[in-house]
Motif scaffolding. Sequence first.
Motif, PDB file in Angstrom:
ATOM      1  N   LEU A 181       0.519  -0.909   0.234  1.00 26.02           N
ATOM      2  CA  LEU A 181      -0.489   0.160  -0.388  1.00 26.02           C
ATOM      3  C   LEU A 181       0.647   1.323  -0.040  1.00 26.02           C
ATOM      4  O   LEU A 181       0.223   2.571  -0.930  1.00 26.02           O
ATOM      5  CB  LEU A 181      -0.648  -0.065   1.427  1.00 26.02           C
TER       6      LEU A 181
ATOM      7  N   ILE B  89       2.472   0.902  -4.021  1.00 28.07           N
ATOM      8  CA  ILE B  89       1.653   1.169  -5.397  1.00 28.07           C
ATOM      9  C   ILE B  89       0.374   2.296  -4.882  1.00 28.07           C
ATOM     10  O   ILE B  89       0.580   3.237  -5.754  1.00 28.07           O
ATOM     11  CB  ILE B  89       0.720  -0.640  -5.309  1.00 28.07           C
ATOM     12  N   ASP B  90      -0.346   2.330  -3.885  1.00 28.39           N
ATOM     13  CA  ASP B  90      -0.924   3.716  -3.856  1.00 28.39           C
ATOM     14  C   ASP B  90      -0.576   4.544  -2.844  1.00 28.39           C
ATOM     15  O   ASP B  90      -1.073   5.425  -3.113  1.00 28.39           O
ATOM     16  CB  ASP B  90      -2.534   3.155  -2.697  1.00 28.39           C
ATOM     17  N   ARG B  91       0.779   4.797  -2.519  1.00 23.25           N
ATOM     18  CA  ARG B  91       1.734   6.253  -2.239  1.00 23.25           C
ATOM     19  C   ARG B  91       0.677   6.116  -1.342  1.00 23.25           C
ATOM     20  O   ARG B  91       0.493   7.975  -1.174  1.00 23.25           O
ATOM     21  CB  ARG B  91       1.531   6.945  -2.838  1.00 23.25           C
ATOM     22  N   LEU B  92       0.191   5.751   0.074  1.00 20.65           N
ATOM     23  CA  LEU B  92      -0.373   5.462   0.951  1.00 20.65           C
ATOM     24  C   LEU B  92       0.963   6.073   2.435  1.00 20.65           C
ATOM     25  O   LEU B  92       1.797   6.488   1.881  1.00 20.65           O
ATOM     26  CB  LEU B  92      -1.366   4.741   2.141  1.00 20.65           C
TER      27      LEU B  92
ATOM     28  N   HIS C  74      -7.249  12.349  -0.377  1.00 20.63           N
ATOM     29  CA  HIS C  74      -7.245  11.272  -0.633  1.00 20.63           C
ATOM     30  C   HIS C  74      -6.688  11.244  -2.119  1.00 20.63           C
ATOM     31  O   HIS C  74      -7.293  10.712  -3.473  1.00 20.63           O
ATOM     32  CB  HIS C  74      -8.676  10.198  -0.508  1.00 20.63           C
ATOM     33  N   HIS C  75      -6.060  11.656  -2.449  1.00 21.84           N
ATOM     34  CA  HIS C  75      -5.524  12.268  -3.792  1.00 21.84           C
ATOM     35  C   HIS C  75      -6.033  12.072  -5.260  1.00 21.84           C
ATOM     36  O   HIS C  75      -7.388  11.508  -5.175  1.00 21.84           O
ATOM     37  CB  HIS C  75      -5.138  10.352  -4.586  1.00 21.84           C
TER      38      HIS C  75
ATOM     39  N   HIS D  68      -7.869  10.571  -8.083  1.00 19.81           N
ATOM     40  CA  HIS D  68      -9.070   9.500  -8.753  1.00 19.81           C
ATOM     41  C   HIS D  68     -10.211  10.379  -8.728  1.00 19.81           C
ATOM     42  O   HIS D  68     -11.241  10.182  -7.948  1.00 19.81           O
ATOM     43  CB  HIS D  68      -9.117   8.726  -7.016  1.00 19.81           C
TER      44      HIS D  68
ATOM     45  N   LEU E 123     -11.571   2.739  -9.870  1.00 19.42           N
ATOM     46  CA  LEU E 123     -10.311   2.662 -10.409  1.00 19.42           C
ATOM     47  C   LEU E 123     -10.055   1.103 -10.274  1.00 19.42           C
ATOM     48  O   LEU E 123     -10.610   0.059  -9.378  1.00 19.42           O
ATOM     49  CB  LEU E 123      -9.073   2.756 -10.008  1.00 19.42           C
TER      50      LEU E 123
END
Length: 139
Positions: free
Chosen positions: A60, A63-66, A121-122, A125, A139
């Motif tokens: 996470l 990949i998702d850059r949390l 949250h980015h 999106h 997504l």
Amino acid sequence: MAWLSNVLVYTGGYLFLVFIAVCLATGLYYLAEIVEEYTRVTKKVLTWAIKISVGMNVALLVIDRLPFLCILISCAAQGAYWTLLKRFPFMELASPEFLGSVGALILNHFMWMRHFKHDDHHDDHYGRYNDGHSVQYLL
């Protein structure tokens, strides 16, 4: 006569909820019996669950850059849970390992709730229509 169908619907709904609760309680009781009987296997399963959870946290992050801090706290919480496995299945509620695990659980949940409540949250999106209303893409 419409009141009779309402009574039947509500009674059926409440009975459904009661039966679901009884089924869940029975299943959890059976699971507790299995855990109690096969402690060695349970310890292996919990160890693998912790390793997989840490791996998912790293994925996470990459990949998702949390947020790094939330991921770090999550991994630290998993480390705190791992310390409980040293004396598994025996546990003392006043031990530093147990209290640290509870503290890590509370801190971990607080940090993730804070992140998802206050963060944007980015922005990638979200898309915008011409009138300015935002739509979240799946997504």
